[in-house]
Write a protein that holds these residues in place. Structure first.
Motif, PDB file in Angstrom:
ATOM      1  N   GLN A  99       0.748  -1.369   0.046  1.00 14.89           N
ATOM      2  CA  GLN A  99       0.146  -0.308  -0.039  1.00 14.89           C
ATOM      3  C   GLN A  99       0.444   0.968  -0.621  1.00 14.89           C
ATOM      4  O   GLN A  99       2.016   1.121   0.609  1.00 14.89           O
ATOM      5  N   HIS A 100       0.664   2.444  -1.050  1.00 14.99           N
ATOM      6  CA  HIS A 100       1.055   3.172  -0.705  1.00 14.99           C
ATOM      7  C   HIS A 100       0.396   4.979  -0.429  1.00 14.99           C
ATOM      8  O   HIS A 100      -0.140   5.469  -1.724  1.00 14.99           O
ATOM      9  N   PRO A 101       0.118   4.565   0.536  1.00 13.06           N
ATOM     10  CA  PRO A 101      -0.743   6.642   0.940  1.00 13.06           C
ATOM     11  C   PRO A 101      -0.219   7.528   0.429  1.00 13.06           C
ATOM     12  O   PRO A 101       0.974   7.433  -0.019  1.00 13.06           O
ATOM     13  N   ASN A 102      -1.630   8.130  -0.129  1.00 12.41           N
ATOM     14  CA  ASN A 102      -1.315   8.913  -0.937  1.00 12.41           C
ATOM     15  C   ASN A 102      -2.398  10.459  -0.557  1.00 12.41           C
ATOM     16  O   ASN A 102      -2.819   9.778   0.341  1.00 12.41           O
ATOM     17  N   ILE A 103      -1.608  11.525  -0.246  1.00 12.19           N
ATOM     18  CA  ILE A 103      -2.276  12.387   0.541  1.00 12.19           C
ATOM     19  C   ILE A 103      -3.830  13.111  -0.381  1.00 12.19           C
ATOM     20  O   ILE A 103      -4.799  12.697   0.154  1.00 12.19           O
ATOM     21  N   ALA A 104      -3.586  12.641  -2.170  1.00 11.89           N
ATOM     22  CA  ALA A 104      -5.103  12.825  -2.408  1.00 11.89           C
ATOM     23  C   ALA A 104      -5.832  11.548  -2.465  1.00 11.89           C
ATOM     24  O   ALA A 104      -6.729  10.578  -2.252  1.00 11.89           O
ATOM     25  N   LEU A 105      -5.191  10.082  -2.981  1.00 14.16           N
ATOM     26  CA  LEU A 105      -4.768   8.646  -2.830  1.00 14.16           C
ATOM     27  C   LEU A 105      -5.009   7.782  -3.086  1.00 14.16           C
ATOM     28  O   LEU A 105      -3.481   7.864  -3.467  1.00 14.16           O
ATOM     29  N   SER A 106      -5.077   7.155  -2.365  1.00 13.87           N
ATOM     30  CA  SER A 106      -4.376   6.045  -1.588  1.00 13.87           C
ATOM     31  C   SER A 106      -3.719   4.842  -3.008  1.00 13.87           C
ATOM     32  O   SER A 106      -4.704   4.681  -3.432  1.00 13.87           O
ATOM     33  N   SER A 107      -3.222   4.098  -3.423  1.00 11.84           N
ATOM     34  CA  SER A 107      -2.579   3.494  -3.942  1.00 11.84           C
ATOM     35  C   SER A 107      -1.775   2.396  -3.709  1.00 11.84           C
ATOM     36  O   SER A 107      -1.808   1.754  -2.411  1.00 11.84           O
ATOM     37  N   MET A 108      -2.848   0.900  -4.669  1.00 11.22           N
ATOM     38  CA  MET A 108      -1.524  -0.237  -4.413  1.00 11.22           C
ATOM     39  C   MET A 108      -0.805  -0.613  -5.218  1.00 11.22           C
ATOM     40  O   MET A 108      -0.916  -0.159  -6.448  1.00 11.22           O
TER      41      MET A 108
END
Length: 214
Positions: free
Chosen positions: A196-205
């Motif tokens: 998982q790569h949390p992102n300020i706008a959208l969390s990504s996998m």
């Protein structure tokens, strides 16, 4: 915000297959901005070698193709996309490497990839799995064109993230991260991993899998 003025169905269809002036220009811009962080994570996870043969499925405006080509200096980078609008944008962005023969971009559906078995060291795709009509068949096609020990890297947003957006569920198929991992296993991939790569706008996998040696 501009996107709130665009009908949900129209935007979702354009996200699946950008077409016309809207697709070539506005969707190219949105893909470049919206996928920038995830493209960077996918690039890092591929573990590129300068001699690799790489395929990106659904290259969009071609930003990741360009980044991959900068690392694969003695290999070859291929891409397929079924949007002519994206093919035009990506060719323009990658024209120098296309002219040198290091990059080849093709207009093609990905369910029947126009490559022989065991062609690629690595295969990547970003934000495309929502649109696959038959995910297992699609993944088996990826497995076919990978070399033994070849690596697949998929960048995506999970169902929780996508359900918060203005998207048409008749066009987008939403998956949890575990569902994606299980699809890889059921399709024949080994060493399946999720990150998982949390992102300020959208969390990504990111989902990874490898083709067995034999």
């Amino acid at each position: 915000m501009l996107l709130t003025l665009i009908p949900k169905g129209f935007f979702s269809r354009q996200a699946r297959k950008p077409e016309g002036i809207f697709g070539r220009y506005l969707m190219s811009y949105l893909f470049r901005k919206g996928n920038e962080s995830l493209n960077g994570k996918v690039l890092g996870q591929m573990g590129l070698s300068e001699t690799d043969s790489i395929l990106e499925v659904g290259f969009g405006p071609g930003s990741l193709i360009k980044a991959v080509a900068a690392n694969v200096t003695s290999g070859k980078v291929y891409g397929v996309d079924f949007s002519r609008a994206m093919l035009q944008s990506a060719c323009k962005l990658n024209q120098k490497n296309i002219d040198s023969g290091r990059v080849q971009l093709l207009f093609s559906d990905s369910i029947r990839l126009p490559f022989p078995d065991s062609s690629f060291d690595k295969l990547c795709t970003v934000n495309t799995l929502y649109f696959w009509p038959d995910p297992k068949q699609q993944l088996k096609e990826f497995l076919r064109v990978l070399k033994p020990a070849g690596k697949l890297v998929i960048g995506f947003r999970d169902s929780e993230t996508l359900e918060s957006l203005k998207l048409d569920s008749q066009i987008f198929n939403f998956y949890t991260s575990e569902e994606v991992a299980e699809l890889l296993r059921q399709s024949g991939f080994d060493q399946v991993r999720l990150q998982q790569h949390p992102n300020i706008a959208l969390s990504s996998m990111i989902a990874e899998g490898c083709k067995a040696m034999s």
